[in-house]
Structure formats: structure tokens, C-alpha cells
Design a protein around this motif. Structure first.
Motif, mmCIF file in Angstrom:
data_model
loop_
_atom_site.group_PDB
_atom_site.id
_atom_site.type_symbol
_atom_site.label_atom_id
_atom_site.label_comp_id
_atom_site.label_asym_id
_atom_site.label_seq_id
_atom_site.Cartn_x
_atom_site.Cartn_y
_atom_site.Cartn_z
ATOM 1 N N GLU A 145 3.045 6.138 -2.593
ATOM 2 C CA GLU A 145 4.400 6.877 -2.888
ATOM 3 C C GLU A 145 4.437 7.201 -4.402
ATOM 4 O O GLU A 145 4.766 8.350 -4.986
ATOM 5 C CB GLU A 145 5.588 6.199 -2.410
ATOM 6 C CG GLU A 145 5.918 6.041 -0.953
ATOM 7 C CD GLU A 145 7.359 5.405 -0.824
ATOM 8 O OE1 GLU A 145 7.774 4.840 -1.581
ATOM 9 O OE2 GLU A 145 7.468 4.928 0.424
ATOM 10 N N HIS A 164 0.871 -1.266 0.154
ATOM 11 C CA HIS A 164 -0.018 0.107 -0.025
ATOM 12 C C HIS A 164 0.848 1.206 0.027
ATOM 13 O O HIS A 164 0.517 2.194 -0.873
ATOM 14 C CB HIS A 164 -0.995 -0.061 1.232
ATOM 15 C CG HIS A 164 -1.884 1.131 1.157
ATOM 16 N ND1 HIS A 164 -2.817 1.397 0.339
ATOM 17 C CD2 HIS A 164 -1.951 2.259 2.236
ATOM 18 C CE1 HIS A 164 -3.331 2.503 0.539
ATOM 19 N NE2 HIS A 164 -2.891 2.889 1.848
ATOM 20 N N GLU A 165 1.846 1.206 0.886
ATOM 21 C CA GLU A 165 2.727 2.568 1.098
ATOM 22 C C GLU A 165 3.561 2.678 -0.429
ATOM 23 O O GLU A 165 3.635 3.842 -0.945
ATOM 24 C CB GLU A 165 3.609 2.424 2.119
ATOM 25 C CG GLU A 165 4.560 1.095 2.093
ATOM 26 C CD GLU A 165 3.970 -0.021 2.732
ATOM 27 O OE1 GLU A 165 4.649 -0.806 3.285
ATOM 28 O OE2 GLU A 165 2.740 -0.187 3.027
#
Length: 928
Positions: free
Chosen positions: A610, A605-606
């Protein structure tokens, strides 16, 4: 510093001409083990070495051949054996390969390694190589082999009085402390020999008072008596061996836990070598040869023996890149050949159907009908340009050529050559009739006339007719036909006609009327068959390519053509299937999905957030990005997406697809960047379209199950049947790196990674995948199963597209079909490779090979590339800038990935493809 600290890859640092060593052929490799031939002949001067004195079975190594019996073979080889002194493993000593079993040890020296020169012959050398390749890499005293290499020996070794070294220890060297004491003794003796040889005088060994080392020129007759069967000067001085001995080198890995062959495999390998009759037993000794003719004869015999050894290792293919598991020789020998023979589909490449037309409208109409009739799983359908038609690169793999309208003499003659080679032609209202059947004349009717005609079971069909009707001339004015309900009186048409090729040779075509125009009672569809090659031509003066909408403004014609449109397609398909041998789309088969689907954004998810944050400035409202050919939208939880289409792709950020296992994919993915973010879709135009236009993310992959507009090299169409594994990978490569400066070799690096992904999986090493320059992946030597395209875009950087037949056995064959047949034929249980597993291991390998090359180890990549490619010793025709052609032999690739060849005059140069879209090896040119 000891010179041996810098061990050469191909040859030993002890060889006098080690810097001249060049690779000739890589015969086999597994991991960091390699079997290769090198040139020139490698030479070792043994003047500073020590004689191996028999009777002392513990010094310098434990050996069993106390008496040192000479070999019976008339023709001797000398092999250099290197082992690492620091690798001493006493446990391995009991199961070690005994070097004395493969020849007579005649001299030795010690530095970092212990080095032995062994007198042997071809049979023994082959067995020694085989033992090492089986995994028996420990030799006497449990030392790990580093190298076995055939060499030319010069000079005479030093002698030493061994009285003080006479008493063997009470036990073998059990622990490493005792072994280190022994190695110090060996090094001290060897260092003294080097000094004695350099000074040409005798020296006492410093650490062993009373032990004297004598160089060859100071040895007395009495001392010679102590030499106990040391190799004679005729062996050591024989320069003729450089003419008859091809140097072969085996590099041995510094690894443990080597596996061995079963008894059955050893027996089979033994029988293979023994049955080769490498050297004739009644041949003369080399030392007795007194003329060049005899030398040449022996050279041929020994060279033949070397070739037999090469063939043996190639057939057995003892290869395992990861854990060196060795498989049954009976399984390896010809396994891929047998599998290919039994494949139900024998096409070696996706067959092409080419359209040549002087009208864009006619070409598009024909393409539309062909796609409807054939689908896009089996044939590649695209237009043949005038420039391409003039050369012959397209001829070899064209399953059918469709010609509409005028072609002209030059192109018409090329098409005639295609037919003479067994090609199939559908001529729709074309003047090629004059070229193929010049003895026939034509009679005019009104152009674009709506007529009735009959063909087979289809009677009184109303369709548009061309301006020409075929009639024999000058005597025969009418044709008979096969349709019983059409009553026409007249003479029978000729049943055959002669056609001349470019060289003036005549070829007999058989003729048959298939369809008749009912007003003039003349042929409307004609079949010409060339029995000698199987070439066939269907001439149609009926506009079978015409879409009724073309006459939308002419009501009477439009209504008639619309009414007979279904019949038009049926007749078109019947001609293709019955007379031209084209396979139609199966009505019962699985039809690929044609409705465009949303895509899914996969990954941590991160990482996804990003990337999206970094692209904010490039996005329009609602997270929309406009690419070159496609508009994409990243749809978050609150987004209401539009429907997917050929021009719009919604990408779901917080959802997972039903048709792709993210768990299996990420469990098998161990790369750091490549493939960590994925855009997955069931159906879209092309995976390239989602990346072309912007730099999104290094390592971002787009995976699609089915492409509606797949593109191949030079804008060819790439077939995208259900089951083909396709992806596009975006890479951002700095320009100041090795690959950044030579970006054209990137496609070769990716090719190696694709094959390596399979080859490095335990059990799959025998699945024979190969590479064809510049960007094709093959099963065996001649069946294409995949391809690679590198697309460089100013805005998006590098996008790599790869398509590989994974589950689809059309249009050629696929990986899992080969695995299944391999399991059945050889009673294996290899698992089928899933989509998710395939993509993961490929991204792993691409990243690994990129890192290898970028770190500067280009040689490792080249070794793998040449091991996989299909072009070894292949001859090609090259066209010079002045237009003169010559034959050349492929040698390899240059620093930029272009082919290096050797011309007929011996000169080596680089060649480029001429830009044809059919075969890069056809039409190679030598740039100025």
C-alpha cells in the motif's frame, strides 16, 4: 444535578473553595492514585452535616472505637475521607482499613458518596496515607476509598435524636439488597440535615417518623447531652488552622485487587515515621496561642512535619503505574543514588572536545586526527564558533579544547577562565600563549620551517614548525629540557608563572618543557599546570595537526612529513593521553562497523505494498526515491541493487535482517499505526536521512544499529556507539488538532512516552529515568542517557529522532547496565531489555500518549511530565531583552512547551533558549 457528580481532580466537590484549588507539588503517584499538596487551604462547612454519635457502632458505618477517645496530640488536623457508597463489597469488609484507627470521626454526610470528617494529627495522617498507598483502599463495610484530604472545618453539624435508629441489625450487611436499604436511610437523614440547615429549623425525617434533625441554633441543652463527645466548638471555629495546616490530598483509584506491603516494610515505614518527631510534645496548644510570634513558631513546626512526610514518601517511592506492586522500602531508598555511585563511568554527559580555529583546513585536520585517535563512542567532537566561545555555556562539559591559530583577547580570556576551572587545553601554534603566559616573549624563525625536534622517546623528528619559538624574556634566554641526548647549555627556564583572571586574582601555573626544537634549542612543546584546579595546557609550536597531503606539491616537505606521519600521530596521542587525560580508542575493544549495509523493509506485506503504491508518482525508475540527503531504493525480488554507501541506501522489500528479530518485535508491538512499518539497517549515515524529504507513511519507523553521521540538537554530533538504540519516526499530524496547533510540545509528549515505556513494565518501576527540558533523558538527576530531536520538514512533515543508551556503557551509562547493577545490588532478576522489545514498547507508548493528548486530556500528560522531570524548584539565570540578568525559579512549561519561571520580583513569564548548542538551561532569555 448533584454537585458531586462532577468530582474535582485535586479536591472534593464538598469544599467551599474547590474552584480555587491549585496543585502545589505532586509528591507521589501510581496509576490513578496521587499524593499532592494543593493551595489555598481547602475549607468544608459542616453546618448541613450530621454529628457522628458514638455508641452506635453500626450507624452510619461499622466502627470499633465505641467511646470516641480524643487524640492526645496538642495539634490536630482534620481530614476529609470520601468513599463510594455504590462500591460496597462485603467480602472486602473483613480486611478493610478501619478509618477510626486514624483519628476521631466527628461528622458525616451522604450524597453519591459517604463523607467523613476525622480529627487526627500528622502521625495518624501519614499512617493513613501510607495504608492507602500500600493498596489498602477498602474501608469500613467494604467501601472503596475515593479521597483522603486535609481540610479546614467551619460551622457546627446538625444533631439528630437516634432512639429510633438505636437497634443494630441482627447481622452485618451481607448482601447488597440490605446495604441498599441502609444507604436509603443514610441519604434520607442526610437530605433532611441539609434542609434543616438551610431553613434554620428542626425537621422530621420523612421516611422515619419521630426522628428529628436539629440544626446547631435550635439544639437545646438537654439535646446537647446526647452528643457524646462530638468535636467541640473550639475545633470547628479555629481559623488559625489555615495558617499551620498544608492541605494534602490523596486520590484513590476505583480498582480492586490491591496488593499490600510485607510486615517487614510496614515495620520499616513505621520506624521511619516515628523517628521523625513531627511535633514537640511539650508545645503549646493552638487554642492557647495569643500572639503572632507563637503562631509562626507552631507554623514552622507543623510545616517541618509536613516536609518530613513528603521526604518519607519520596524516599519510599511507593509507585507502580500498572498493578501497584509495592516494593521494599530499603530497596527504594536511594537505590538510584547507590547505583550511580558504583557505575564505572562517572561522566554525567557525553564529554565534549571542542575545536576553535581561525582556519577551516586546520579545524578539519584536527577533527580528523581526533576521530582517528578517539573514535566516536566516547567524546562528542565539534567546532566551537566565535559566538559560542564568547559565552560560558560550553565550559562545564568540555573535556578538552583544541585551539589552532589566533583567538584574540576576548575569546582568549574565556579560555583562560575555562583553564582556571580545571579545563584542559591543547594549543597548536596559537597566539593564546600571550594571554595565558604573558611574561613570555617570542623569537622568530622562518614561517612554516621544516625542523628537527625531540619529544620523549621520539628523537630527531622532522615536522613543520610555527613562526614562534618560546623564550623567556628579558633575562632568561634559553630553556633546559628533559631530553638527555640534546646538549644545550644555558640557564634553567622558570618553573612557574602567575596568570591573572578577569577579577585580577593571580593563579600560579607550574611549567615544564616537553619537547625541544633542535636548531634553536628552544622549547617546541610546553606544559603548564594549575595545581589548584587541575587545569592543564599543552602549547605546541609543532604543526601536529598538519596532514602531509597538505604539502603534496612541495616534494621535499611532502616526503619528509609522509615519513614522519606515523610518529606525528603517536606524539599527538601521547600528549592527549599522558598530559591531558583524554581516553584513546581501545585497540582491543570492539570497533563499530564502518561499511554501509542494505536496509530491510519490515511489516505486513499488504501494508508495505500500500505504501509503495501510494509513492509511485514520487518514485523514479526502479522504485528510487530522492530524499534531502540520501537516495533510497525499494528493492523487490527482481531488483539488482547497487552497493550501499553514504549517499545511497538499498531497501530489501522481501527479505528479513539477520541482526533484528522481527518475531520478538511484532509480538511486543500492540500499536495500531506507529511502528507497523519499519526500515531497518545495520549501518547508515543517519536514520533521519531516510525520511527527510518526502511524506512516506504516518508511523513509519527507521531503526539503525550504527550511524556514521548522527546529528544532535542544533547540528551537534550525536554519538552513535554500538549498543545505542536509535530510530526516526515519521508522524503526520493534522494542523486542526491539539498537537497540530502546539507542535512544539510534541517532543515533551515523546519524552514522557520513552520514560513511561519502562515505568509501566512490572518490576522496572524503580529504574529511575527522568526528563530534562527540553529533550534529554536522564538516569537519576544528572546522567544523560538519551535525547530527542523533532525535525519539521516542508515536504516530509514531522520526523522524530530518538537515541537512548540501551546496551552501550559509553559515553555515560546505559539502561541495561543500570538494570544489571540493580539486580546485583538488590537481588532482583529483571531481564535485560532487547532492542526489539525496546522499540516495540516505545512505539506503543508514543501512540498511547499521542492519543491521550489529542483527545483533550492534556492534564494527564502534564502530570506525567512533571512527575518525571528534574527541574522542580530549580533556579536559573535569565537575560532580559535589555541585557539585565536575574535569577528565576522554574515553575513548569507553557502551552507551547517553553519554560515558565518566576522572577525575583515575583512575576511569572516564559523564557526561551538563546540557541547555544551545549545546554538549553544556560543562556535563557526572556523575549520582548
Amino acid at each position: 444535578m448533584d454537585d458531586c457528580e462532577n468530582d474535582e481532580f485535586m479536591t472534593s466537590c464538598l469544599c467551599m473553595n474547590k474552584h480555587d484549588a491549585r496543585l502545589a507539588e505532586l509528591l507521589w503517584y501510581g496509576g490513578d492514585m496521587r499524593l499532592c499538596t494543593i493551595f489555598p487551604q481547602q475549607k468544608v462547612d459542616v453546618s448541613s452535616w450530621l454529628t457522628y454519635q458514638y455508641g452506635k457502632t453500626f450507624f452510619p458505618l461499622y466502627t470499633n472505637n465505641h467511646s470516641g477517645i480524643l487524640l492526645q496530640s496538642e495539634y490536630k488536623l482534620y481530614i476529609l475521607v470520601e468513599a463510594n457508597l455504590d462500591s460496597y463489597e462485603p467480602i472486602a469488609a473483613s480486611q478493610a482499613t478501619k478509618v477510626e484507627d486514624y483519628g476521631l470521626i466527628i461528622t458525616w454526610t451522604v450524597n453519591k458518596n459517604i463523607d467523613l470528617i476525622i480529627e487526627s494529627d500528622l502521625d495518624m495522617v501519614a499512617k493513613f496515607f501510607m495504608a492507602a498507598m500500600e493498596g489498602q483502599c477498602y474501608i469500613n463495610n467494604g467501601l472503596l476509598l475515593k479521597r483522603i484530604e486535609t481540610v479546614l472545618v467551619s460551622g457546627k453539624p446538625c444533631f439528630y435524636n437516634n432512639d429510633l435508629l438505636n437497634t443494630p441489625p441482627s447481622k452485618k450487611f451481607i448482601d447488597k439488597v440490605e446495604w441498599e436499604t441502609h444507604t436509603k436511610k443514610l441519604r434520607s437523614l442526610s437530605n433532611t440535615a441539609k434542609l434543616a440547615s438551610e431553613k434554620c429549623e428542626s425537621f422530621e425525617v420523612k421516611d422515619f417518623p419521630g426522628v428529628i434533625v436539629y440544626p446547631e441554633n435550635t439544639v437545646t441543652d438537654a439535646q446537647i447531652g446526647h452528643m457524646l463527645r462530638v468535636a467541640s466548638s473550639e475545633m470547628l471555629e479555629s481559623e488559625i488552622r489555615s495558617e499551620v495546616c498544608t492541605p494534602i490530598s490523596v486520590n484513590i483509584p476505583q480498582q480492586e485487587n490491591q496488593s499490600t506491603l510485607t510486615d517487614e516494610i510496614q515495620d520499616a515505614a513505621k520506624d521511619t515515621i516515628q523517628s521523625q518527631d513531627i511535633l514537640n510534645s511539650d508545645s503549646k496548644s493552638l487554642d492557647k496561642l495569643d500572639n503572632l510570634e507563637e503562631v509562626s513558631n507552631v507554623t514552622e513546626q507543623v510545616s517541618s512535619g509536613i516536609e518530613n512526610i513528603k521526604e518519607f514518601f519520596e524516599q519510599k517511592a511507593f509507585y507502580d503505574a500498572r498493578d501497584r506492586k509495592v516494593t521494599s522500602a530499603s530497596t527504594l531508598e536511594g537505590s538510584m543514588t547507590e547505583i550511580i555511585k558504583k557505575l564505572p563511568n562517572k561522566d554525567i554527559k557525553p564529554p565534549n572536545i571542542l575545536i576553535y580555529s581561525d582556519s577551516l583546513l586546520a579545524r578539519n585536520n584536527v577533527k580528523s586526527v581526533l576521530e582517528e585517535s578517539l573514535g566516536t563512542d566516547k567524546y562528542t567532537i565539534y567546532a566551537l564558533s566565535s559566538q559560542e566561545a564568547r559565552n560560558d555555556a560550553w565550559i562545564e562539559n568540555a573535556a578538552l579544547v583544541v585551539v589552532c591559530g589566533n583567538v584574540g583577547n576576548e575569546i582568549g580570556n574565556q579560555i583562560v577562565e575555562y583553564i582556571l576551572r580545571g579545563g584542559k587545553l591543547l594549543a597548536l601554534c596559537s597566539d593564546i600563549i600571550h594571554i595565558l603566559l604573558p611574561s613570555f616573549k617570542t623569537a622568530e624563525v622562518r614561517e612554516n620551517e621544516l625542523v628537527h625536534f625531540s619529544y620523549g622517546k621520539w628523537k630527531h623528528v622532522r615536522m613543520m614548525h610555527h613562526i614562534f619559538c618560546y623564550q623567556a624574556s628579558p633575562v632568561r634566554t634559553k630553556f633546559s629540557q628533559d631530553n638527555e641526548d640534546v646538549k644545550v647549555s644555558g640557564v634553567s627556564p622558570p618553573t612557574s608563572v602567575n596568570v591573572k583572571d578577569k577579577k585580577g586574582n593571580s593563579h600560579l601555573f607550574n611549567l615544564k618543557v616537553l619537547g625541544t626544537e633542535e636548531t634553536w634549542h628552544t622549547p617546541s612543546i610546553l606544559l603548564a599546570t594549575l595545581s589548584e584546579s587541575g587545569g592543564k595546557v599543552v602549547f605546541s609550536q609543532i604543526h601536529l595537526e598538519v596532514d602531509p597531503m597538505q604539502y603534496e606539491l612541495e616534494e621535499s616537505k611532502f616526503n619528509a612529513l609522509k615519513e614522519s606521519n606515523a610518529t606525528r600521530l603517536e606524539i599527538f596521542n601521547d600528549l592527549l593521553k599522558l598530559h591531558l587525560g583524554v581516553k584513546l580508542r581501545s585497540t582491543s575493544g570492539k570497533i563499530p562497523p564502518m561499511n554501509y549495509t542494505p536496509a530491510f523493509f519490515l511489516g505486513r506485506h499488504e501494508l508495505k505494498l500500500e505504501m509503495l503504491d501510494r509513492l509511485k508518482e514520487a518514485m523514479q525508475s526502479n522504485d528510487v526515491l530522492k530524499m534531502s540527503n540520501l537516495e533510497i531504493q525499494f528493492c523487490r525480488s527482481s531488483t539488482v541493487p547497487r552497493a550501499a554507501s553514504c549517499s545511497f541506501l538499498p531497501i530489501m522489500v522481501h527479505q528479513c535482517p539477520d541482526n533484528f528479530s522481527t518475531v520478538e518485535y511484532f509480538e511486543n508491538l500492540n500499536s495500531k499505526e506507529l511502528g507497523r512499518l519499519v526500515i531497518y539497517a545495520d549501518v547508515m549515515t543517519s536514520s533521519m536521512d531516510a525520511l527527510n524529504g518526502l511524506q512516506l507513511q504516518h508511523g513509519l519507523a527507521v531503526i539503525v544499529r550504527y550511524q556514521t553521521k548522527g546529528r544532535g540538537r542544533s547540528y551537534n554530533m550525536w554519538l552513535s556507539p554500538d549498543g545505542c538504540a536509535m530510530f526516526t519516526l515519521q508522524l503526520h499530524i493534522p494542523t486542526n488538532t491539539i498537537l497540530g496547533n502546539r507542535i512544539s510540545i510534541l517532543q515533551h509528549v515523546v519524552s514522557v512516552a520513552i520514560v513511561s515505556a519502562f515505568k509501566t513494565m512490572p518490576g522496572y518501576e524503580e529504574i529511575d529515568l527522568r526528563l530534562k527540558w527540553p529533550n534529554d533523558i536522564y538516569a537519576g538527576d544528572n546522567i544523560k542517557i538519551g535525547g530527542i530531536i523533532i525535525n519539521t520538514h516542508v515536504m516530509s512533515g514531522l520526523n522524530i529522532w530518538v537515541g537512548l543508551n540501551l546496551f552501550n556503557n559509553e559515553p555515560t551509562c546505559c539502561i541495561n547496565e543500570i538494570i544489571d547493577m540493580y539486580n546485583n545490588m538488590y537481588h532482583k532478576d529483571l531481564k535485560m531489555i532487547s532492542y526489539e522489545h525496546y522499540f516495540a514498547i516505545v512505539f506503543n507508548e508514543i501512540e498511547r500518549w499521542l492519543n491521550i493528548v489529542q483527545s483533550g486530556n492534556v492534564d494527564a500528560f502534564l502530570d506525567a511530565y512533571y512527575a518525571y522531570w528534574v527541574h522542580t524548584d530549580v533556579n536559573v539565570k535569565v537575560l532580559s531583552a535589555s541585557g539585565v540578568s536575574q535569577n528565576a525559579k522554574i515553575l513548569g512549561i507553557d502551552d507551547f512547551g517553553y519554560l515558565r519561571v518566576r522572577g525575583e520580583d515575583g512575576k511569572i513569564f516564559t523564557v526561551h533558549p538563546d540557541g547555544n548548542t551545549f545546554d538549553c538551561l544556560k543562556g535563557l532569555i526572556a523575549p520582548v
